[in-house]
Design a protein around this motif. Sequence first.
Motif, PDB file in Angstrom:
ATOM      1  N   MET A  18       5.515  -1.169  -8.130  1.00  0.00           N
ATOM      2  CA  MET A  18       5.615  -0.018  -7.243  1.00  0.00           C
ATOM      3  C   MET A  18       6.155   1.185  -8.029  1.00  0.00           C
ATOM      4  SD  MET A  18       7.838   0.269  -3.709  1.00  0.00           S
ATOM      5  CE  MET A  18       6.892  -0.960  -2.825  1.00  0.00           C
ATOM      6  N   TRP A  36       2.786  -3.713  -3.527  1.00  0.00           N
ATOM      7  CA  TRP A  36       2.233  -2.377  -3.740  1.00  0.00           C
ATOM      8  C   TRP A  36       0.791  -2.525  -4.182  1.00  0.00           C
ATOM      9  CZ3 TRP A  36       2.330   2.440  -2.622  1.00  0.00           C
ATOM     10  CH2 TRP A  36       1.676   3.393  -3.441  1.00  0.00           C
ATOM     11  N   PRO A  59      11.312  -4.062  -3.773  1.00  0.00           N
ATOM     12  CA  PRO A  59       9.879  -3.916  -3.479  1.00  0.00           C
ATOM     13  C   PRO A  59       9.238  -5.289  -3.349  1.00  0.00           C
ATOM     14  CG  PRO A  59      10.499  -2.674  -5.449  1.00  0.00           C
ATOM     15  CD  PRO A  59      11.649  -3.563  -5.110  1.00  0.00           C
ATOM     16  N   GLY A  61       2.855   0.200   0.564  1.00  0.00           N
ATOM     17  CA  GLY A  61       4.038  -0.347  -0.100  1.00  0.00           C
ATOM     18  C   GLY A  61       4.906  -1.109   0.882  1.00  0.00           C
TER      19      GLY A  61
END
Lengths: 148, 148, 148
Positions: free
Chosen positions: A4, A84, A81, A89
């Motif tokens: 990401m 992505w 994260p 996302g």
Amino acid sequence: MTQMPEDVRTALERLMIDYCYAVDGLQDVQPLLDIFTDDAKADLTAIGLPMMNDKSDIKAFFDGVFEQMSHHFHFISNFRPENWDGEVGAMSAYVIGMGRAHDGNRVEVQVKYRMECVETQTGWRCRHYTITPMMPLPGSLDQIHGDH
Amino acid sequence: MTQMPEDVRTALERLMIDYCYAVDGLQDVQPLLDIFTDDAKADLTAIGLPMMNDKSDIKAFFDGVFEQMSHHFHFISNFRPENWDGEVGAMSAYVIGMGRAHDGNRVEVQVKYRMECVETQTGWRCRHYTITPMMPLPGSLDQIHGDH
Amino acid sequence: MTQMPEDVRTALERLMIDYCYAVDGLQDVQPLLDIFTDDAKADLTAIGLPMMNDKSDIKAFFDGVFEQMSHHFHFISNFRPENWDGEVGAMSAYVIGMGRAHDGNRVEVQVKYRMECVETQTGWRCRHYTITPMMPLPGSLDQIHGDH
């Protein structure tokens, strides 16, 4: 996953913090609705709360919560994260959530949030929101939010 | 507001973290005083604690706290810029604050910090510090810090 | 100390968050072991738990923990660089750690983590991990993890 980008990561972290401030405001539900896309879904079933299939479901749920609660405190950290794909996302975070209802009932939960987000003309917005429990849930959660 | 520059945002977040480490050190009050400008005010009245109108007030309050407490734990997150005018920056954050006094009394609060900061020759410093409660305050807060 | 570069700082913060997710996974101990170098030491003696002198000690301890626990929640914040010599970086953070064992016993601690880290061919890894208590420890910590 593809990594990401840092600017997306930062945007999602800040959106999730804004969500906490919005849900803790308890006066006006609009700033909270502004976190979500119009077609957003919120799946709170893993903590015994509703599946919300669009923004009117989300509004109805939080209208009820805001009416019932005198205090809210949603403390967020452990951002990470999760996915992505170049456009969408997904970010996870841990949350300690506390609340006190007008009737004096109290609740505290330790949960994980996951927000799947997209960039819109007005900034990043959440299109799919999930809460999963990390510690056993207290009975008072259902008493406080379960009717909505 | 004008958007707070990233470097200011980062500096204020780190100053607020340094404050937590300083208030949890409980040995030497100087690192805590170094967080503030000489003319800093600290308004803790919303949680039933003093209004401090200058650095000597702040020193007197924390001298008492440091003498009384055996343990401190101030956990900070949910950083959010509140204001930026090109010179003065205000940052909010949530804090879970815990303490144990030498007499065994314990306290836990869930609050919001707001620090209004300016850049000095020795780095960013807080000139106005406010604590507001988010969850109902325990009676032990006044017992522990209320005399100072 | 020499100031820790921003990219190192970010890498260490993310490694410590990954540690929390790994220790909370409770299914597979491998992601947790991947946080550490092969010669890593973990000193948990300040909270009444073992001194682990290499990765096999770490594996043995967490194999036991993962078998015993039904829930884990390690909430991390207050990141602060402690040392940087150009190669080795040490980062501190505060953690609220909660757990529930299969037998129903529960524990909550408020502690400080310190991870001394080096960059390897597979990214930053921890070579020395220390936990120190910030609030008094509950008796249930020893009951839950003390046998390992």
